[in-house]
Design a protein around this motif. Structure first.
Motif, PDB file in Angstrom:
ATOM      1  N   ALA A 112      30.115  43.556  45.606  1.00 35.07           N
ATOM      2  CA  ALA A 112      30.017  42.586  44.394  1.00 35.07           C
ATOM      3  C   ALA A 112      31.324  43.018  43.478  1.00 35.07           C
ATOM      4  N   GLY A 113      31.927  44.318  43.628  1.00 34.75           N
ATOM      5  CA  GLY A 113      33.188  44.742  42.760  1.00 34.75           C
ATOM      6  C   GLY A 113      34.220  44.164  43.589  1.00 34.75           C
ATOM      7  N   LEU A 114      34.124  44.359  45.002  1.00 39.77           N
ATOM      8  CA  LEU A 114      35.384  43.832  45.623  1.00 39.77           C
ATOM      9  C   LEU A 114      35.521  42.237  45.374  1.00 39.77           C
ATOM     10  N   THR A 115      34.425  41.553  45.321  1.00 38.54           N
ATOM     11  CA  THR A 115      34.392  40.291  45.162  1.00 38.54           C
ATOM     12  C   THR A 115      35.173  39.828  43.694  1.00 38.54           C
ATOM     13  N   ALA A 116      34.470  40.632  42.751  1.00 35.70           N
ATOM     14  CA  ALA A 116      35.208  40.358  41.355  1.00 35.70           C
ATOM     15  C   ALA A 116      36.710  40.605  41.298  1.00 35.70           C
ATOM     16  N   VAL A 117      37.060  41.861  42.115  1.00 40.68           N
ATOM     17  CA  VAL A 117      38.706  41.786  42.097  1.00 40.68           C
ATOM     18  C   VAL A 117      39.248  40.404  42.714  1.00 40.68           C
ATOM     19  N   TYR A 118      38.837  39.918  43.901  1.00 38.46           N
ATOM     20  CA  TYR A 118      39.723  38.884  44.491  1.00 38.46           C
ATOM     21  C   TYR A 118      39.365  37.795  43.281  1.00 38.46           C
ATOM     22  N   ALA A 119      38.065  37.431  42.925  1.00 33.63           N
ATOM     23  CA  ALA A 119      37.947  36.293  42.294  1.00 33.63           C
ATOM     24  C   ALA A 119      38.904  36.280  41.130  1.00 33.63           C
ATOM     25  N   THR A 120      38.895  37.514  40.327  1.00 37.57           N
ATOM     26  CA  THR A 120      39.773  37.845  39.150  1.00 37.57           C
ATOM     27  C   THR A 120      41.512  37.309  39.497  1.00 37.57           C
ATOM     28  N   THR A 121      41.714  38.213  40.574  1.00 41.68           N
ATOM     29  CA  THR A 121      43.441  37.850  40.757  1.00 41.68           C
ATOM     30  C   THR A 121      43.507  36.476  41.391  1.00 41.68           C
ATOM     31  N   MET A 122      42.484  35.715  41.855  1.00 41.94           N
ATOM     32  CA  MET A 122      42.730  34.347  42.376  1.00 41.94           C
ATOM     33  C   MET A 122      42.788  33.504  40.977  1.00 41.94           C
ATOM     34  N   ALA A 123      42.143  33.899  40.050  1.00 43.21           N
ATOM     35  CA  ALA A 123      42.318  33.057  38.803  1.00 43.21           C
ATOM     36  C   ALA A 123      43.375  33.484  38.143  1.00 43.21           C
ATOM     37  N   LEU A 124      44.131  34.579  38.191  1.00 48.76           N
ATOM     38  CA  LEU A 124      45.276  34.943  37.639  1.00 48.76           C
ATOM     39  C   LEU A 124      46.474  34.104  38.440  1.00 48.76           C
ATOM     40  N   PHE A 125      46.207  33.933  39.797  1.00 48.84           N
ATOM     41  CA  PHE A 125      47.096  33.316  40.640  1.00 48.84           C
ATOM     42  C   PHE A 125      47.339  31.775  39.962  1.00 48.84           C
ATOM     43  N   HIS A 126      46.339  31.147  39.625  1.00 49.21           N
ATOM     44  CA  HIS A 126      46.158  29.928  39.224  1.00 49.21           C
ATOM     45  C   HIS A 126      46.793  29.924  37.815  1.00 49.21           C
ATOM     46  N   ARG A 127      46.467  30.944  36.800  1.00 49.58           N
ATOM     47  CA  ARG A 127      47.185  30.692  35.658  1.00 49.58           C
ATOM     48  C   ARG A 127      48.584  30.852  35.892  1.00 49.58           C
ATOM     49  N   GLU A 128      49.107  31.576  36.847  1.00 54.11           N
ATOM     50  CA  GLU A 128      50.738  31.908  37.304  1.00 54.11           C
ATOM     51  C   GLU A 128      51.166  30.279  37.488  1.00 54.11           C
ATOM     52  N   ARG A 129      50.407  29.653  38.417  1.00 51.83           N
ATOM     53  CA  ARG A 129      50.935  28.196  38.588  1.00 51.83           C
ATOM     54  C   ARG A 129      50.967  27.083  37.553  1.00 51.83           C
ATOM     55  N   THR A 130      49.701  27.151  36.656  1.00 55.68           N
ATOM     56  CA  THR A 130      49.466  26.514  35.726  1.00 55.68           C
ATOM     57  C   THR A 130      49.414  26.516  34.210  1.00 55.68           C
ATOM     58  N   GLY A 131      49.489  28.027  33.945  1.00 59.35           N
ATOM     59  CA  GLY A 131      49.327  28.681  32.596  1.00 59.35           C
ATOM     60  C   GLY A 131      47.766  28.360  32.201  1.00 59.35           C
ATOM     61  N   GLU A 132      46.952  28.018  32.917  1.00 58.70           N
ATOM     62  CA  GLU A 132      45.587  27.967  32.484  1.00 58.70           C
ATOM     63  C   GLU A 132      44.940  29.002  32.675  1.00 58.70           C
ATOM     64  N   GLY A 133      44.049  29.416  31.714  1.00 57.32           N
ATOM     65  CA  GLY A 133      42.866  30.444  31.646  1.00 57.32           C
ATOM     66  C   GLY A 133      41.886  29.865  32.199  1.00 57.32           C
ATOM     67  N   GLN A 134      40.873  30.638  32.765  1.00 55.85           N
ATOM     68  CA  GLN A 134      39.347  30.017  32.984  1.00 55.85           C
ATOM     69  C   GLN A 134      38.355  31.105  33.041  1.00 55.85           C
ATOM     70  N   GLU A 135      37.104  30.708  32.997  1.00 53.45           N
ATOM     71  CA  GLU A 135      36.042  31.650  33.196  1.00 53.45           C
ATOM     72  C   GLU A 135      35.769  31.683  34.610  1.00 53.45           C
ATOM     73  N   VAL A 136      35.319  33.088  35.082  1.00 55.32           N
ATOM     74  CA  VAL A 136      34.593  33.462  36.353  1.00 55.32           C
ATOM     75  C   VAL A 136      33.409  34.075  36.333  1.00 55.32           C
TER      76      VAL A 136
END
Length: 385
Positions: free
Chosen positions: A173-197
């Protein structure tokens, strides 16, 4: 603090405890993020669960909280909550492992935090997803292992239900939280949008278990039970050799052909000639191989398997990993100087050619960075004890 990793410049406000969340944020820290661990006055319970060089620095805690900064805040107080709001205002990630009702009651649910910092990535680490009826149930590794079916498949293998002898649910679950969080950061890098994970231990482990065990149950109509029979074959276990044990998987057709040609030519029959045929009688195949393995020493088998390019390995203990030739050759362990003396820590298992991660630094004593972090925010130290 490490600044060369791919997450250099990212600030994480970390309200997680125990292992799932801290393992996630330890990886973020090793990858260069500035992780500010916010602890209650008594500290994260994991500080006290095993041996350590000083009170509050258990081995488990030291390993999953290295390179972070510890700030003690009493979030029941107005000053403590105000300090956390100031931290959030300049953060990229907010991550917590509190129950939904508790974090919302404190005033730090997603809507509250997004109002303070709209571009923030907000990661919830839960036992069960909030959309289901179990959302308010407490969860620990043992209970999640049980509910996702791990002891059941262990029972199919050994005849007795047992937990796996590692906190696999917390870590997966900790590893899953890593990839989920960094994917959301990648989305923010492209769009500027934050989000809930949201990352839930139970749903994570259900996905993990069903990778192979969904098997015939996935189809309509079902083609068999939810079980991958190779992994629960009673004879699937380390092979006893003349002087010890060895792990070997004589799996594909090339492996099988080279093995029987070198060791047991009498097995060159259609009954075991193909992977499909062997899979249908996998426990018999394991039993046959087991009988043969007792005829040579572990070292003799390892030498042969290297020659035949068959996957094989000796049985190591966790202690033996500290002297493992492969791990030491790649520089896996890093010795980190601390106030209590040097600590040889398991290092970063990934490699980057341009932005390598590394152990970000020693593990903080409880509240060691409170004054410095609050000073960065222009705040006086708050009442925290």
């Amino acid at each position: 603090m490490s600044s060369s990793g791919p997450l250099a410049g990212i600030r994480v406000v970390d309200l997680t405890a125990m292992v799932m969340g801290p393992y996630c944020t330890q990886i973020l820290a090793d990858m260069g993020a500035d992780v500010v661990k916010v602890e209650p006055p008594a500290g994260d319970d994991t500080r006290y669960v095993s041996v350590g060089p000083a009170p509050g620095l258990s081995g488990v805690f030291v390993n999953v909280n290295r390179g972070k900064r510890s700030v003690v805040l009493d979030l029941r107080s107005d000053k403590g909550r105000a300090a956390l709001r100031a931290l959030i205002a300049g953060a990229d990630v907010f991550i917590h492992s509190m129950r939904a009702k508790a974090i919302t009651k404190l005033g730090f649910g997603y809507d509250d935090v997004a109002a303070m910092n709209p571009s923030i990535v907000y990661t919830n680490c839960y036992g069960y997803g909030r959309r289901g009826p179990d959302r308010d149930r407490p969860a620990y590794d043992d209970t999640i292992q049980a509910e996702c079916g791990l002891p059941a498949v262990q029972a199919a293998l050994t005849g007795e239900a047992n937990y796996v002898a590692t906190i696999v649910a917390d870590k997966v679950a900790g590893l899953t939280a890593v990839y989920a969080t960094t994917m959301a950061l990648f989305h923010r890098e492209r769009t500027g949008e934050g989000q809930e994970v949201e990352v839930a231990m139970f749903e994570t482990m259900a996905s993990f278990m069903l990778v192979e065990h969904a098997n015939g149950a996935m189809f309509d109509p079902p083609l068999g039970p939810a079980m991958y029979h190779r992994t629960v074959a009673p004879n699937r276990k380390p092979y006893r050799t003349k002087d010890g044990y060895i792990s070997a998987l004589i799996y594909n057709d090339r492996h099988w052909a080279s093995f029987i040609d070198s060791v047991q030519p009498v097995w060159a029959t259609e009954r075991y000639a193909t992977l499909t045929a062997r899979a249908a009688e996998i426990d018999t195949v394991y039993s046959l191989v087991a009988q043969t393995m007792t005829e040579r020493t572990t070292e003799e088998w390892l030498t042969l398997f290297v020659e035949l390019e068959i996957p094989a390995a000796p049985l190591n203990s966790p202690q033996a990993l500290f002297d493992n030739e492969q791990l030491n050759a790649v520089g896996f362990f890093e010795t980190v100087p601390t106030a209590q003396g040097p600590v040889r820590m398991p290092g970063v298992p990934t490699w980057f050619s341009r932005t390598p991660g590394r152990i970000a630094g020693p593990t903080p004593e409880l509240g060691a960075d409170t004054e410095a972090v609050l000073a960065e925010l222009g705040l006086a130290e708050v009442e925290s004890r």
